[in-house]
Structure formats: structure tokens, C-alpha cells
Design an enzyme around this catalytic site. Sequence first.
Site, PDB file in Angstrom:
ATOM      1  N   CYS A   2      24.266  55.504  42.781  1.00  0.00           N
ATOM      2  CA  CYS A   2      24.215  56.928  43.141  1.00  0.00           C
ATOM      3  C   CYS A   2      24.283  57.819  41.902  1.00  0.00           C
ATOM      4  O   CYS A   2      24.850  57.434  40.884  1.00  0.00           O
ATOM      5  CB  CYS A   2      25.387  57.264  44.033  1.00  0.00           C
ATOM      6  SG  CYS A   2      25.503  56.215  45.469  1.00  0.00           S
ATOM      7  N   ARG A  27      18.314  54.984  37.935  1.00  0.00           N
ATOM      8  CA  ARG A  27      19.536  54.271  38.294  1.00  0.00           C
ATOM      9  C   ARG A  27      19.406  53.531  39.624  1.00  0.00           C
ATOM     10  O   ARG A  27      20.268  52.728  39.958  1.00  0.00           O
ATOM     11  CB  ARG A  27      20.705  55.250  38.369  1.00  0.00           C
ATOM     12  CG  ARG A  27      20.943  55.983  37.071  1.00  0.00           C
ATOM     13  CD  ARG A  27      22.121  56.908  37.190  1.00  0.00           C
ATOM     14  NE  ARG A  27      23.356  56.163  37.257  1.00  0.00           N
ATOM     15  CZ  ARG A  27      24.088  55.829  36.224  1.00  0.00           C
ATOM     16  NH1 ARG A  27      23.710  56.176  35.026  1.00  0.00           N
ATOM     17  NH2 ARG A  27      25.201  55.160  36.367  1.00  0.00           N
ATOM     18  N   TRP A  75      22.539  55.455  46.812  1.00  0.00           N
ATOM     19  CA  TRP A  75      22.217  54.032  46.938  1.00  0.00           C
ATOM     20  C   TRP A  75      23.145  53.517  48.031  1.00  0.00           C
ATOM     21  O   TRP A  75      24.367  53.483  47.847  1.00  0.00           O
ATOM     22  CB  TRP A  75      22.480  53.332  45.608  1.00  0.00           C
ATOM     23  CG  TRP A  75      22.006  51.909  45.553  1.00  0.00           C
ATOM     24  CD1 TRP A  75      20.741  51.479  45.262  1.00  0.00           C
ATOM     25  CD2 TRP A  75      22.789  50.738  45.781  1.00  0.00           C
ATOM     26  NE1 TRP A  75      20.695  50.110  45.302  1.00  0.00           N
ATOM     27  CE2 TRP A  75      21.933  49.621  45.611  1.00  0.00           C
ATOM     28  CE3 TRP A  75      24.116  50.498  46.117  1.00  0.00           C
ATOM     29  CZ2 TRP A  75      22.368  48.309  45.763  1.00  0.00           C
ATOM     30  CZ3 TRP A  75      24.555  49.189  46.265  1.00  0.00           C
ATOM     31  CH2 TRP A  75      23.677  48.107  46.084  1.00  0.00           C
ATOM     32  N   ASN A 101      29.999  59.555  44.471  1.00  0.00           N
ATOM     33  CA  ASN A 101      29.629  58.214  43.992  1.00  0.00           C
ATOM     34  C   ASN A 101      30.867  57.338  44.136  1.00  0.00           C
ATOM     35  O   ASN A 101      31.975  57.800  43.841  1.00  0.00           O
ATOM     36  CB  ASN A 101      29.255  58.231  42.504  1.00  0.00           C
ATOM     37  CG  ASN A 101      27.926  58.905  42.240  1.00  0.00           C
ATOM     38  OD1 ASN A 101      27.244  59.323  43.167  1.00  0.00           O
ATOM     39  ND2 ASN A 101      27.567  59.011  40.971  1.00  0.00           N
ATOM     40  N   GLY A 102      30.664  56.086  44.511  1.00  0.00           N
ATOM     41  CA  GLY A 102      31.812  55.185  44.631  1.00  0.00           C
ATOM     42  C   GLY A 102      32.006  54.768  46.082  1.00  0.00           C
ATOM     43  O   GLY A 102      31.128  54.961  46.927  1.00  0.00           O
ATOM     44  N   GLU A 475      17.814  33.875  32.145  1.00  0.00           N
ATOM     45  CA  GLU A 475      17.375  35.255  31.979  1.00  0.00           C
ATOM     46  C   GLU A 475      15.878  35.376  32.299  1.00  0.00           C
ATOM     47  O   GLU A 475      15.442  36.354  32.916  1.00  0.00           O
ATOM     48  CB  GLU A 475      17.679  35.731  30.546  1.00  0.00           C
ATOM     49  CG  GLU A 475      17.175  37.124  30.210  1.00  0.00           C
ATOM     50  CD  GLU A 475      17.710  38.237  31.105  1.00  0.00           C
ATOM     51  OE1 GLU A 475      18.613  37.988  31.921  1.00  0.00           O
ATOM     52  OE2 GLU A 475      17.198  39.365  30.996  1.00  0.00           O
ATOM     53  N   LYS A 479      14.546  37.926  35.130  1.00  0.00           N
ATOM     54  CA  LYS A 479      13.610  39.008  34.817  1.00  0.00           C
ATOM     55  C   LYS A 479      12.408  38.960  35.748  1.00  0.00           C
ATOM     56  O   LYS A 479      11.994  39.955  36.303  1.00  0.00           O
ATOM     57  CB  LYS A 479      13.177  38.851  33.357  1.00  0.00           C
ATOM     58  CG  LYS A 479      13.041  40.014  32.482  1.00  0.00           C
ATOM     59  CD  LYS A 479      14.189  40.876  32.103  1.00  0.00           C
ATOM     60  CE  LYS A 479      15.303  41.083  33.038  1.00  0.00           C
ATOM     61  NZ  LYS A 479      16.526  41.623  32.482  1.00  0.00           N
ATOM     62  N   GLU A 482      13.432  39.788  39.492  1.00  0.00           N
ATOM     63  CA  GLU A 482      13.856  41.132  39.879  1.00  0.00           C
ATOM     64  C   GLU A 482      12.723  42.140  39.898  1.00  0.00           C
ATOM     65  O   GLU A 482      12.749  43.069  40.694  1.00  0.00           O
ATOM     66  CB  GLU A 482      15.025  41.634  39.010  1.00  0.00           C
ATOM     67  CG  GLU A 482      14.689  41.897  37.572  1.00  0.00           C
ATOM     68  CD  GLU A 482      15.883  42.425  36.783  1.00  0.00           C
ATOM     69  OE1 GLU A 482      16.711  43.150  37.333  1.00  0.00           O
ATOM     70  OE2 GLU A 482      15.969  42.097  35.586  1.00  0.00           O
ATOM     71  N   HIS A 498      16.837  15.530  39.270  1.00  0.00           N
ATOM     72  CA  HIS A 498      18.020  15.424  40.146  1.00  0.00           C
ATOM     73  C   HIS A 498      17.885  16.308  41.379  1.00  0.00           C
ATOM     74  O   HIS A 498      18.880  16.614  42.029  1.00  0.00           O
ATOM     75  CB  HIS A 498      19.285  15.760  39.353  1.00  0.00           C
ATOM     76  CG  HIS A 498      19.484  14.824  38.208  1.00  0.00           C
ATOM     77  ND1 HIS A 498      19.834  13.507  38.387  1.00  0.00           N
ATOM     78  CD2 HIS A 498      19.315  14.998  36.881  1.00  0.00           C
ATOM     79  CE1 HIS A 498      19.905  12.906  37.203  1.00  0.00           C
ATOM     80  NE2 HIS A 498      19.579  13.795  36.271  1.00  0.00           N
ATOM     81  N   LYS A 596      20.470  50.651  38.327  1.00  0.00           N
ATOM     82  CA  LYS A 596      20.643  50.403  36.893  1.00  0.00           C
ATOM     83  C   LYS A 596      22.093  50.099  36.549  1.00  0.00           C
ATOM     84  O   LYS A 596      22.388  49.251  35.732  1.00  0.00           O
ATOM     85  CB  LYS A 596      20.145  51.628  36.118  1.00  0.00           C
ATOM     86  CG  LYS A 596      20.233  51.491  34.600  1.00  0.00           C
ATOM     87  CD  LYS A 596      19.272  50.442  34.089  1.00  0.00           C
ATOM     88  CE  LYS A 596      19.383  50.188  32.607  1.00  0.00           C
ATOM     89  NZ  LYS A 596      18.789  48.884  32.256  1.00  0.00           N
TER      90      LYS A 596
END
Length: 601
Positions: A2, A27, A75, A101-102, A475, A479, A482, A498, A596
Site C-alpha cells: 500500500c 510498489r 494491496w 498501510n499495515g 534466484e 526471477k 515472478e 533423485h 515491491k
Amino acid sequence: MCGIVGYTGVNDALPFLLGGLEKLEYRGYDSAGVYIHTDDGHDMLVKEKGRVKDLEKKVANCKMQGHSGIAHTRWATHGQPSIENAHPHISADGRYYLVHNGVIENYKQLKADYLSDVVFKSQTDTEVAVQLVGKFADAGMDTLSAFRKMINLLNDDSSYAFLLIDAKTPSLLYTAKCKSPLLVGVSRTANVVTSDAMAVLNLTKDFIELRDGEIAVISKESVELYDVAGQRSTRQPFHLDIDPAAVDKGTYPFFMLKEIDEQAIVARNLIEHYFVNGLPQIDEKILSAIKQADRLYIVAAGTSYHAALIGRRFFEKWAGIPTEAHIASEFAYDHPLISKKPFFVFISQSGETADSIQVLDFIKKEHYPSLTLANVMNSTLTREADFALPILAGPEIAVASTKAYMAQILTQVILAAALAGGHDQLQAELSRLAIDLQTVIDGQDKIKELADTYLVHADRAFYIGRAADADVTLEAALKLKEISYTLVEGFAAGELKHGTISLIEQNTPVIALISQSKTAGLTRSNLEETMARGAKAMTIVTKNLASSDDDIILPALNGEMEMFGPILEAVPIQLLAYYTSLGRKLDVDHPRNLAKSVTVQ
Ligand code: F6R
């Protein structure tokens, strides 16, 4: 996640607020809203699901001229993305407008205890906060007292950055924070509030940072601060030395590509900042605190955790300190046996990741020493740790982290060298690495071709590697996942047999990372095994280990330089993800559902 923007000043608030929301888009969010108290005395509230441009379309049909207002990108945490759940929320009597926010963890209890007679318009936790303020004001409290009383009712697990307007005194903004970032921007013509400095840099670079539990009452001429005990306090603004152009895409189609391209510059900036007379310079207090430790615990999330996996090897090999890398959200609730003299290193781009803050809170209670490596200085993780070092990547706007990952690895390398003493060739080696990074970046046309051929039409893919290359596969997979929404796994090549090899079908892309001489041959054999089962194999190899039929050949890293393999590999894995997302015509900078800065656990 947010985002908050608020304005009180001499100019029209709406363009500033909408411009601020646009700057906060990076964000991640799913709805947005704005409230303005108009000059002719009307309360105008407009909210929309989707993008800020959808809100702007809706606002275009409204008369919203006024000199103060608040705006928000949401968000979703409690309640789905919808107009009703978007902020600002209003008190039952229509007097108070609030953005948040939160997360208010005890909102159900507060609703039951205080607000059983109130009809709620949303499913959010936030609406409880504004309804409480309204209720307490109805009972005769002034706005500041009602705001404070509401805040005092939130339990310790809650986090908030609030911005409130009382429609009876619309030129005043009431704001407070705890565990969520919030800044008051000051200028000659207006004072503003934001959760992210980026949103308001066109007006000011001077900020007063609110501390947890503080409240500020802001008019266009003044900022009144009240500490936790309700006493007036004062604080000088700090100047944020940031170039607004750094948050501009320029001629790039996406921030992600710009940020990938900037990585050689980031390496040079770090060299310039951390080296004096050819040697790495780190505050002696930090070095001596770490040297007293019997074990390093690096704690981080997502890409920053992957950077920790790479850094760990340098602390062990160069500085000789046993080092563990941990996922913050796991460590917070399920940590291993901690050594007698631990030292904690937090790695973060934003410095505001709730999972990492949770661990920092825990280790502070245990009096364990800590250092944060972050891109955003003045953030919670940098303020709350005993020490902090900047990673100097510059503003990173794309949701997918690239140059911050690079900077996090390099900062760890420099810190490890400083701890080890010696390493008098490091500056030269890193300078050479910066040139090599540029060479790889410049070769991106080939990488685009490979992404188009191998990945754009694939529904799954695998990255394999061994030793340090195995760390990079994690990573690489993240990448690609996402931003292209491909199902990708990254893992140690030896693990194929395996289990995972059963997933290989005709044309399944398998990408091998090869920069470590000890394991290069083994990784190649594992790749052959997948090819024998139909895989479409691709190789990313350093030149000293390459043959002419390899696909992406990175500059050679001989001898000791081999340890830098993961650093060079970072660029092609980022570019493969970028061009796959682009090839699928996706919004590269704003992947769905992601934010973000992840400020909730
Ligand atoms: C992925 C990405 C995230 C972040 C993670 C931690 O590209 O950016 O995985 O690395 O959310 O964030 P910071 O580094 O801000 O603590």
C-alpha cells in the site's frame, strides 16, 4: 504494498496526489482512492479498482479543486480488491477520512467491543480505525485525542501508517506510524505526507521521519510532533540526496531493463564508496563487532535471501567465519540453535520487509548484535539494527529486484574482504568485474533470442547448477517465475536423478549454470541426462569452462576469480526473465499480485 500520499498547501491538491500515486505504482497495488475537501466545501471521495489510470479516468468527471487531500494505493490483505475496500475509508457520520498501510491485528475484537452499532461499508481492518475515531469524537473528544485513543487500542502485533482528515478542519492532516514507514515532506508552499519519498520528490527532498508511536498534526505552515506520551517534540528535517531523474525510466521501455543495465555502474559506485587507497574500508566498530562473533546469521527474504546465499561463501572462505543464510519468515518462528556469540546480518533492498523486521525485533530482545545492509537507508531495518551499511544501488523501481541483488552481493564481498584483511587486489578485481558485467549487458540481443526460442512459449523450465551455481539457480528461477509466470524450479544439478528428472518431457527447457571448475563436468553430465530425455538444453558458462557450442558465454573467471561466477551469472538470468516476460507481452515492472516492499508478514 500500500502507498500513502497527503497534501496540504497553497496549490491544487489533486494533481499532486494523483502524481504521487503514479509514483507509488511500482510498489504493487490493486485499487486506489483519493479524498479532497473542495474549495466550495464539498467532500469528494473517489475510489476505483485496478490501476491509478482507472482512478484518474473516474476523477476526470468530478470537480475536485481543493488545497488539501489524501490518497492511497491498496494491496489487499483483509477483503478482496474492490471499490468498497479501497481507501480512504469514512467514519459513519462522514466526518473523518482515513488511509492506512499495515494490518490491525485485533480489528475483530475492537469491532465487537466498541462498534457493534456501526454499519460497516467494507471488509477491511482499516475501517475499524476510522469508525473508532468517529465514535470517540462523537462522544466529545477533540480529533487529536480521538486519533490517539484509537491508536492506543491497537495491539502490539498491529502495524500502521495512518493519515486522517477531519472534514471540519480539512487543511489539517493527522498522521501516525508504527512498524510501517511514513515521512512528512516539508516545503515552502506545502507540507505533505507519504509512505515513500519517491511519491513527492517533485515537491521536496526535505523530510521529517515519524518514529513509532508518534503523531504529527500538519498544516501548510507547520508540523507539530507529539511523542508516545503525548508531549510536543521537535525534529529537524533531513535532506534526501536523491536525483529525481533516478526515478525516471528515461528512454527505457521498463524500469527493469534500466536497472539491469545499471549494474556495472552500481559496481563502480560501490568501489568508489568503499575503497580508500586500494583497500576496502568499513567502520572499525562494525568489523570488531563481527570479529567477536563465532557465527554469522544472515537473514533476508526472497531475492535478498538469494544474495545472502552467495555472500555466505565469501564470509566463510575469506573471513573464516562460519555463516548461515536464513529465510526471514522461517527464522522468525522456527530458528535453529543459535551459537554462543552470534552476529546477525540483515539484507534488504527496502529495509521495510516485515518478515526481517520480525527477526530483528526478536534478536534485539536477546541482545544479539546486528548489521543491516540495505538500499533504503533511514528505513526500519537500518535504524533498528546496531549498524547499517548502504548497498548504494540507487532507487530500484521495478518490482523484480536486479541491481539491488547485485549490490547486496558486492557489499557482502567487500565486507568479507575487510574482515579478512589483505585482499589488496580486490579493487582491481571488482573494477575488472564491472567491465565484464558491462560486456554481458551489451550482449543482450543474443539473450533475447534465446528467451524467444527457449522460454517465451514454455510452460515450465528448470535451472540447474552445482556449488555456487546451485545458489544462483534459485534466484534465476524466482526471477523467471515472478515476471513471466512460468513454472520454474532451480536446484542442485545432482538432485535431478533423485526426483525432478521425471518432469522432463520433449522440449522442456533446462538451463545449466556453469562457472565452477570443480563441478562443471558433473553439471554438463546432468544436462546430457536431461537431453537424453528430450530436454531443450541451454548453457550459461564462463569462457574458461566453455566450448564453442555453449549458448551464453560469460567472460573468463580463472583461479580465485571463479568465486565471482554468481555475480556475472546474475545478468543473463535477469535478462532471460525480462525478455520472456516481454515476449509474453506482460507488464514486466508490475507482475500480478506482487508488491515491491512487503510490509506485512
Ligand atoms: C524479488 C524481490 C523480492 C524481495 C523480497 C525482500 O524480485 O524483489 O523477493 O527481494 O521481498 O525484499 P527486501 O529486499 O526489500 O527486504
